[in-house]
Design an enzyme around this catalytic site. Structure first.
Site, PDB file in Angstrom:
ATOM      1  N   CYS A 196       0.824  -1.214   0.000  1.00 36.54           N
ATOM      2  CA  CYS A 196       0.000   0.000   0.000  1.00 36.54           C
ATOM      3  C   CYS A 196       0.856   1.260   0.000  1.00 36.54           C
ATOM      4  O   CYS A 196       1.295   1.723   1.055  1.00 36.54           O
ATOM      5  CB  CYS A 196      -0.925  -0.013   1.214  1.00 36.54           C
ATOM      6  SG  CYS A 196      -1.931   1.466   1.329  1.00 36.54           S
ATOM      7  N   CYS A 209      -0.609   4.127   2.045  1.00 35.37           N
ATOM      8  CA  CYS A 209      -0.427   4.056   3.505  1.00 35.37           C
ATOM      9  C   CYS A 209       1.031   4.357   3.888  1.00 35.37           C
ATOM     10  O   CYS A 209       1.287   5.004   4.893  1.00 35.37           O
ATOM     11  CB  CYS A 209      -0.747   2.671   4.048  1.00 35.37           C
ATOM     12  SG  CYS A 209      -2.129   1.869   3.278  1.00 35.37           S
ATOM     13  N   ASP A 210       1.976   3.852   3.114  1.00 33.16           N
ATOM     14  CA  ASP A 210       3.367   3.835   3.576  1.00 33.16           C
ATOM     15  C   ASP A 210       4.316   4.738   2.792  1.00 33.16           C
ATOM     16  O   ASP A 210       5.466   4.930   3.202  1.00 33.16           O
ATOM     17  CB  ASP A 210       3.908   2.395   3.507  1.00 33.16           C
ATOM     18  CG  ASP A 210       3.076   1.446   4.361  1.00 33.16           C
ATOM     19  OD1 ASP A 210       2.539   1.908   5.389  1.00 33.16           O
ATOM     20  OD2 ASP A 210       2.946   0.262   3.996  1.00 33.16           O
TER      21      ASP A 210
END
Ligand code: NAP
Length: 307
Positions: free
Chosen positions: A134, A137-138
């Site tokens: 992801c 997200c990261d």
């Protein structure tokens, strides 16, 4: 034990749309969120191909709007995960979650799909320590760093492009010499100066001690292997359907996708399915929404015919 007319398992675009239609038919559907409220699209940064948003939108914004719209008509979204289902004895069906036991007259399965793993040494150990599925997200943690992206489809390019906002270099490692991704993304990726392509190459190992430090790659044409230092490995090699809970109870294909008959009904009467859990082909927000709407409408009709 809570008794419901309609339980929807999964809160991505398919589940929320099924909930909207069922709620407007006064069924007061309950949506069990699963471990990712909003489903896969909620961790997608940009959505440019969902109609009605000429400038594009973000995944989190889109699913938040869908949830609000379903709730406005009486749907209830419960943050919980289903742990067991019993479809063997017909309606009403028994559904167990971490927090509750339900009995539901009809059920719509919208459990979606999850990212596939490479299955190479180092991958599992380094998830969350530089291995990610992801970028949204990261990606932020890779400002000024070097990352590799594995895969040659739309996800690899879209997420790779997102990573160029943060990382200094994004190498896309693809096992063939031509991309599966669509033309728009190909064009954008091809003209992004931070993005390079590594063709005919597979990742054989992810290296690192507590944190990703590199990858071992192999050229599939020459068989030559090399070790490359890198800070992050983002993996986009497709998905598998989230159907473990239904194994042995519903018909599925050899990859585990549910096989619904006409009108989104599965092999058990009163159990419907929509979205990626039963769609290995299109897998778009727009198609999931359509299938969710059909499942919601059909469940309502099925319940009405029985009562
Ligand atoms: P995908 O289209 O199935 O692509 C997976 C990629 O991973 C392929 O390039 C495949 O290689 C590669 N791959 C598979 N197994 C591998 C392995 N073991 N090792 C190395 N590489 C491997 O998956 P996706 O990119 O997640 O897309 C899924 C669906 O969502 C598609 O329908 C896509 O169009 C859609 N999507 C659309 C958008 C958009 O429209 N903006 C964005 C994201 C996703 P091969 O090419 O050699 O098979």
């Amino acid at each position: 034990m809570l008794s419901e007319r309609l339980l929807i398992i999964g809160s991505g675009p398919a589940g929320l749309t099924a909930a909207l239609y069922a709620a407007r038919a006064d069924l007061e559907p309950v949506v069990i969120s699963g471990n990712q409220l909003g489903g896969q699209v909620s961790i997608t940064y940009e959505v440019e191909n969902y109609p009605g948003f000429p400038q594009g939108t973000t995944g989190p914004e889109l699913v938040e709007l869908m949830q609000k719209q379903a709730e406005r008509f009486g749907a209830r979204v419960v943050i919980d995960e289903v742990t067991e289902v019993d479809f063997r004895h017909g309606s009403p069906f028994a559904i167990k979650t971490y927090g509750e036991m339900y009995e539901a007259q009809a059920v719509i399965l919208c459990t979606g799909a999850s990212p596939r793993r490479l299955g190479v040494p180092g991958e599992d150990l380094l998830i969350g320590k530089g291995v990610s599925f992801c970028a949204t997200c990261d990606g932020f943690f890779f400002r000024g760093k070097d990352v590799v992206v594995v895969g040659g489809g739309d996800s690899a390019l879209e997420e790779g492009l997102f990573l160029t906002r943060f990382a200094d270099r994004v190498r896309v490692i693809h096992r063939r010499d031509s991309l599966r991704a669509g033309e728009t993304l190909k064009r954008r990726a091809g003209t992004n100066s931070k993005m390079n392509f590594v063709w005919d190459t597979v990742v054989e190992e992810i290296l690192g001690n507590g944190r990703v430090q590199g990858v071992v790659v192999r050229n599939v044409k020459t068989n030559a292997t090399e070790r490359w230092p890198t800070d992050g490995v983002f993996i986009y090699i497709g998905h598998y359907p989230n159907t473990d809970l239904f194994r042995g109870q519903l018909e599925m294909d050899d990859r585990g996708y549910l096989i619904p008959g006409p009108h989104q009904m599965t092999s058990v009467e009163g159990v419907f399915a929509a979205g990626e859990v039963q769609d290995p082909v299109y897998r778009q927000v727009a198609t999931s929404v359509g299938q969710g709407a059909a499942a919601g409408m059909r469940a309502e009709r099925w319940l009405a015919e029985r009562s």
